[in-house]
Scaffold this active site. Structure first.
Site, mmCIF file in Angstrom:
data_model
loop_
_atom_site.group_PDB
_atom_site.id
_atom_site.type_symbol
_atom_site.label_atom_id
_atom_site.label_comp_id
_atom_site.label_asym_id
_atom_site.label_seq_id
_atom_site.Cartn_x
_atom_site.Cartn_y
_atom_site.Cartn_z
ATOM 1 N N GLY A 1 4.239 -6.731 -3.144
ATOM 2 C CA GLY A 1 3.553 -5.426 -3.152
ATOM 3 C C GLY A 1 2.839 -5.264 -4.478
ATOM 4 O O GLY A 1 3.153 -5.965 -5.455
ATOM 5 N N LEU A 2 1.903 -4.351 -4.507
ATOM 6 C CA LEU A 2 1.128 -4.099 -5.729
ATOM 7 C C LEU A 2 2.032 -3.725 -6.898
ATOM 8 O O LEU A 2 3.150 -3.223 -6.692
ATOM 9 C CB LEU A 2 0.164 -2.927 -5.486
ATOM 10 N N GLY B 1 3.682 -1.472 -9.315
ATOM 11 C CA GLY B 1 3.951 -0.035 -9.199
ATOM 12 C C GLY B 1 4.313 0.419 -7.796
ATOM 13 O O GLY B 1 4.574 1.603 -7.555
ATOM 14 N N SER B 2 4.370 -0.522 -6.855
ATOM 15 C CA SER B 2 4.675 -0.110 -5.471
ATOM 16 C C SER B 2 6.158 0.238 -5.298
ATOM 17 O O SER B 2 6.520 0.989 -4.391
ATOM 18 C CB SER B 2 4.260 -1.209 -4.478
ATOM 19 N N GLY B 3 7.034 -0.336 -6.150
ATOM 20 C CA GLY B 3 8.462 0.001 -6.051
ATOM 21 C C GLY B 3 9.405 -1.191 -5.921
ATOM 22 O O GLY B 3 10.604 -1.014 -5.684
ATOM 23 N N THR C 1 10.734 -3.481 -8.092
ATOM 24 C CA THR C 1 11.858 -3.575 -9.032
ATOM 25 C C THR C 1 12.869 -2.460 -8.781
ATOM 26 O O THR C 1 14.089 -2.693 -8.769
ATOM 27 C CB THR C 1 11.339 -3.515 -10.489
ATOM 28 N N SER D 1 3.336 -11.404 -5.870
ATOM 29 C CA SER D 1 2.924 -12.462 -4.929
ATOM 30 C C SER D 1 1.791 -12.023 -4.006
ATOM 31 O O SER D 1 2.002 -11.795 -2.811
ATOM 32 C CB SER D 1 4.123 -12.987 -4.130
HETATM 33 N N1 ADP Z 1 10.422 4.857 -2.114
HETATM 34 C C1 ADP Z 1 10.239 4.379 -3.350
HETATM 35 N N2 ADP Z 1 10.720 3.155 -3.665
HETATM 36 C C2 ADP Z 1 10.548 2.644 -4.901
HETATM 37 N N3 ADP Z 1 9.908 3.275 -5.918
HETATM 38 C C3 ADP Z 1 9.404 4.499 -5.656
HETATM 39 C C4 ADP Z 1 9.545 5.093 -4.367
HETATM 40 N N4 ADP Z 1 8.963 6.302 -4.407
HETATM 41 C C5 ADP Z 1 8.479 6.438 -5.653
HETATM 42 N N5 ADP Z 1 8.748 5.374 -6.425
HETATM 43 C C6 ADP Z 1 8.385 5.216 -7.843
HETATM 44 O O1 ADP Z 1 7.405 4.178 -7.958
HETATM 45 C C7 ADP Z 1 7.586 3.462 -9.171
HETATM 46 C C8 ADP Z 1 7.766 2.001 -8.847
HETATM 47 O O2 ADP Z 1 7.886 1.232 -10.037
HETATM 48 P P1 ADP Z 1 8.437 -0.252 -10.028
HETATM 49 O O3 ADP Z 1 9.681 -0.324 -9.238
HETATM 50 O O4 ADP Z 1 8.493 -0.701 -11.448
HETATM 51 O O5 ADP Z 1 7.267 -1.015 -9.261
HETATM 52 P P2 ADP Z 1 6.971 -2.584 -9.172
HETATM 53 O O6 ADP Z 1 8.211 -3.325 -9.555
HETATM 54 O O7 ADP Z 1 6.556 -2.780 -7.747
HETATM 55 O O8 ADP Z 1 5.840 -2.837 -10.117
HETATM 56 C C9 ADP Z 1 8.788 4.055 -9.890
HETATM 57 O O9 ADP Z 1 8.336 5.002 -10.845
HETATM 58 C C10 ADP Z 1 9.542 4.749 -8.733
HETATM 59 O O10 ADP Z 1 10.307 5.841 -9.177
HETATM 60 MG MG MG Z 2 8.453 -4.765 -11.096
#
Ligand code: ADP
Ligand code: MG
Length: 184
Positions: A16-17, A19-21, A23, A90
């Site tokens: 996923g992009l 910031g998508s969630g 981690t 990815s």
């Molecule tokens: N359903 C959800 N699942 C995961 N993260 C979410 C969700 N809704 C909102 N968020 C927010 O989106 C952000 C995701 O960040 P992160 O997990 O670091 O993204 P990634 O690892 O994909 O770059 C966090 O600030 C998180 O609180």
């Molecule tokens: Mg991450």
């Protein structure tokens, strides 16, 4: 060639992009698994890059190589864990297919879905603003040479614009528990 055996760790490959969630959800699932007294390992794309693959940048070739190496790391750890969680952008369909081939039958592709508008709005690390202003090259989803290719046939889709973190984690825990029950 499929390498993983029936009793090897389940591998959740989160795509996923930024910031998508990925981690956030992977960390929550690992916590749940550990609370059950089982072994969870996380190979986060960012950490693996910083620790092991510092030589790799963000060109399409380097992204592909990074993903391939992470898939091999998973295989090396599959007998030492119950569940492996891999939050790594990815962006390329071809690379994800390759990871599936390297890991084999225990590979589960999880599409952590959020639109580009939404991740720009979240801008968790402040990177989108920099990328949009041309201060970061090769930024996935923003720079023309590294598009994010939406998964065509993911095993699981978690829409993080519609579901809470808790709901996303519990969808994966349901999957894990069914899998462990099936294997006995
Ligand atoms: N359903 C959800 N699942 C995961 N993260 C979410 C969700 N809704 C909102 N968020 C927010 O989106 C952000 C995701 O960040 P992160 O997990 O670091 O993204 P990634 O690892 O994909 O770059 C966090 O600030 C998180 O609180
Ligand atoms: Mg991450």
């Amino acid at each position: 060639m499929s390498s993983s055996a029936e009793n090897d760790a389940l591998v959740f490959w989160f795509t996923g992009l930024s910031g998508s969630g990925k981690t956030t959800i992977a960390t929550s699932v690992a916590d749940h698994i550990r609370k059950m007294g089982k072994q969870a390992k996380i190979f986060d794309g960012d950490d693996v890059r910083n620790i092991l693959h510092r030589h790799l940048g963000f060109t399409p070739e380097d992204i592909t190589e990074n993903n391939r190496l992470i898939a091999h790391i998973c295989v090396q750890h599959q007998k030492k864990a119950d569940c492996i969680l891999v939050p790594v952008i990815s962006p390329f369909e071809k690379t994800r297919k390759e990871a599936r081939t390297i890991i084999g039958g225990r590979f589960v592709e999880v599409y952590v879905k959020a639109s580009l508008d939404e991740v720009i709005r979240r801008d968790v690390k402040g990177l989108y603003e920099k990328a949009i202003n041309g201060r970061i090259e090769n930024f996935i989803g923003i720079s023309g040479n590294v598009p994010y290719e939406e998964p065509r046939d993911p095993d699981i889709v978690l829409d993080t614009e519609k579901l809470t973190v808790k709901a996303c984690a519990s969808a994966l825990m349901t999957y894990v528990q069914k899998d462990w029950k099936r294997r006995g």
